[in-house]
Design an enzyme around this catalytic site. Structure first.
Site, PDB file in Angstrom:
ATOM      1  N   ASP A   1       0.928  -1.680   0.127  1.00  0.00           N
ATOM      2  CA  ASP A   1       0.220   0.182   0.305  1.00  0.00           C
ATOM      3  C   ASP A   1       0.638   1.083  -0.179  1.00  0.00           C
ATOM      4  O   ASP A   1       1.329   0.998   0.402  1.00  0.00           O
ATOM      5  CB  ASP A   1      -1.228   0.353   1.369  1.00  0.00           C
ATOM      6  CG  ASP A   1      -1.779   1.238   0.727  1.00  0.00           C
ATOM      7  OD1 ASP A   1      -2.247   1.710  -0.056  1.00  0.00           O
ATOM      8  OD2 ASP A   1      -2.570   1.496   2.276  1.00  0.00           O
TER       9      ASP A   1
ATOM     10  N   ASN B   1     -11.433  -2.224  -5.039  1.00  0.00           N
ATOM     11  CA  ASN B   1     -10.278  -1.911  -5.588  1.00  0.00           C
ATOM     12  C   ASN B   1     -11.047  -1.419  -7.059  1.00  0.00           C
ATOM     13  O   ASN B   1     -10.783  -0.497  -7.980  1.00  0.00           O
ATOM     14  CB  ASN B   1      -9.285  -2.101  -6.129  1.00  0.00           C
ATOM     15  CG  ASN B   1      -8.097  -2.236  -5.024  1.00  0.00           C
ATOM     16  OD1 ASN B   1      -7.071  -3.155  -4.948  1.00  0.00           O
ATOM     17  ND2 ASN B   1      -8.102  -1.194  -3.796  1.00  0.00           N
TER      18      ASN B   1
HETATM   19  C1  IPE Z   1      -5.032  -2.471  -0.674  1.00  0.00           C
HETATM   20  O1  IPE Z   1      -5.249  -1.447  -0.393  1.00  0.00           O
HETATM   21  C2  IPE Z   1      -5.344  -3.000  -2.226  1.00  0.00           C
HETATM   22  C3  IPE Z   1      -4.123  -3.260  -2.593  1.00  0.00           C
HETATM   23  C4  IPE Z   1      -2.894  -3.000  -1.801  1.00  0.00           C
HETATM   24  C5  IPE Z   1      -4.663  -4.259  -3.475  1.00  0.00           C
HETATM   25  P1  IPE Z   1      -6.096  -0.265  -0.361  1.00  0.00           P
HETATM   26  O2  IPE Z   1      -5.639   0.923  -0.832  1.00  0.00           O
HETATM   27  O3  IPE Z   1      -7.190  -0.477  -1.416  1.00  0.00           O
HETATM   28  O4  IPE Z   1      -7.016  -0.691   0.904  1.00  0.00           O
HETATM   29  P2  IPE Z   1      -7.400   0.813   1.489  1.00  0.00           P
HETATM   30  O5  IPE Z   1      -8.904   1.050   0.510  1.00  0.00           O
HETATM   31  O6  IPE Z   1      -7.368   1.706   2.191  1.00  0.00           O
HETATM   32  O7  IPE Z   1      -8.469  -0.410   2.871  1.00  0.00           O
HETATM   33  C1  IPE Z   2      -2.155  -0.001  -2.960  1.00  0.00           C
HETATM   34  O1  IPE Z   2      -1.459   1.537  -3.210  1.00  0.00           O
HETATM   35  C2  IPE Z   2      -2.272  -0.276  -4.802  1.00  0.00           C
HETATM   36  C3  IPE Z   2      -3.113  -0.781  -4.983  1.00  0.00           C
HETATM   37  C4  IPE Z   2      -4.217  -0.842  -4.293  1.00  0.00           C
HETATM   38  C5  IPE Z   2      -3.607  -0.997  -6.173  1.00  0.00           C
HETATM   39  P1  IPE Z   2      -2.649   2.610  -3.251  1.00  0.00           P
HETATM   40  O2  IPE Z   2      -2.812   2.977  -4.504  1.00  0.00           O
HETATM   41  O3  IPE Z   2      -3.875   2.052  -2.253  1.00  0.00           O
HETATM   42  O4  IPE Z   2      -2.109   4.120  -2.955  1.00  0.00           O
HETATM   43  P2  IPE Z   2      -2.641   4.621  -1.646  1.00  0.00           P
HETATM   44  O5  IPE Z   2      -3.218   4.272  -1.109  1.00  0.00           O
HETATM   45  O6  IPE Z   2      -3.449   5.314  -2.466  1.00  0.00           O
HETATM   46  O7  IPE Z   2      -1.504   5.767  -1.357  1.00  0.00           O
HETATM   47 MG    MG Z   3      -3.837   2.461  -0.965  1.00  0.00          MG
END
Ligand code: IPE
Ligand code: IPE
Ligand code: MG
Length: 252
Positions: free
Chosen positions: A21, A69
């Site tokens: 993340d 997502n």
């Molecule tokens: C969790 O990250 C999913 C992945 C890393 C693929 P998110 O960024 O989607 O999680 P939330 O929504 O902040 O909990």
């Molecule tokens: C994790 O990084 C990757 C996916 C969820 C695909 P994020 O895209 O959630 O990054 P932040 O949390 O917005 O920084």
């Molecule tokens: Mg995230």
């Protein structure tokens, strides 16, 4: 920062699960597009898998796309699908060279055709590999996984293949996408959030949790070894007392 030589080889986790993340925030901090963060995230994954291999970790499970997502803007979802296909292309030969077993958990039928084909081709190309296992959680959500498992079990009961009293934890394990895999001893989440986000809920019942603030694109070998070093310092009690655990360790 920890190095590989600081780690206790005898206490290495067999299975490390990772919530990668912070890609978006990494990009934002640099005035870049969120997709640039995801691209940098693929590079980080490459480095972390290399470091995990060097440490002799048998299974690494990475969260690449959650069932939630899909709710992101279409533009970002499209960019992620393109990137998954690109990343697979990019890494395929190296995975073959490293003898990596690839396993997908989640429902790839919802992937756009081009990305699904790339994924299936890669699984096919790696099917004879016998080394460590990379588990890619794509369109994965624990609630979806558990719901699917319950539907299958109910079907077997309905057809008379299974009695309700015979349903055990083992039965449930065998109906999950992760069937046959050891449970993760260690779960790492980068990016500062302290939540599980629908990841491996059943499988992490007794995992050690490690949260760090580093955004995923900045997470590398040193950070992975930091997490493992921290894991190795913990006493895993599984409901017992510390004295019991220490006595067991002395006897071993
Ligand atoms: C969790 O990250 C999913 C992945 C890393 C693929 P998110 O960024 O989607 O999680 P939330 O929504 O902040 O909990
Ligand atoms: C994790 O990084 C990757 C996916 C969820 C695909 P994020 O895209 O959630 O990054 P932040 O949390 O917005 O920084
Ligand atoms: Mg995230």
């Amino acid at each position: 920062m920890a190095t590989l030589s600081q780690l206790d080889k005898a206490k290495m986790p067999k299975h490390v699960a990772i919530i990668m993340d912070g890609n978006g925030r990494w990009a934002k901090a640099r005035n870049l597009d969120r997709s640039a963060g995801h691209k940098a995230g693929v590079k980080a994954l490459h480095n972390v898998l290399d470091a995990a291999d060097k440490a002799g970790i048998e299974y690494v499970t990475v969260y690449t796309f959650s069932t939630e997502n899909w709710n992101r803007p279409k533009e970002e979802v499209d960019a992620l699908m393109n990137l998954i296909a690109w990343g697979i292309d990019q890494e395929k030969q190296e995975m073959i060279d490293r003898n990596v077993r690839l396993r997908i958990v989640g429902d790839i039928s919802r992937m756009p055709d081009f990305a699904r084909h790339k994924t299936e081709e890669c699984v096919e190309a790696l099917k004879h590999c016998t080394g460590s296992t990379l588990v890619v959680a794509f369109n994965y959500g624990s609630r979806f996984e558990l719901t699917s498992a319950m539907q299958q079990i109910a079907q077997e009961v309905k057809q008379g293949q299974l009695q309700p009293d015979d349903i055990t934890e083992q039965t449930i394990n065998e109906h999950l996408f992760t069937k046959g895999m050891p449970e993760p001893e260690l779960l790492i989440r980068t990016g500062g959030e302290k939540r599980i986000s629908n990841y491996l809920l059943w499988q992490i019942a007794y995992s050690e949790l490690y949260f760090c603030d580093t955004y995923w694109p900045d997470f590398g070998a040193d950070e992975l070894y930091d997490a493992i070093l921290d894991y190795q310092s913990r006493e895993r009690r599984f409901g017992k007392t510390s004295a019991q655990v220490q006595e067991e360790n002395n006897q071993a």
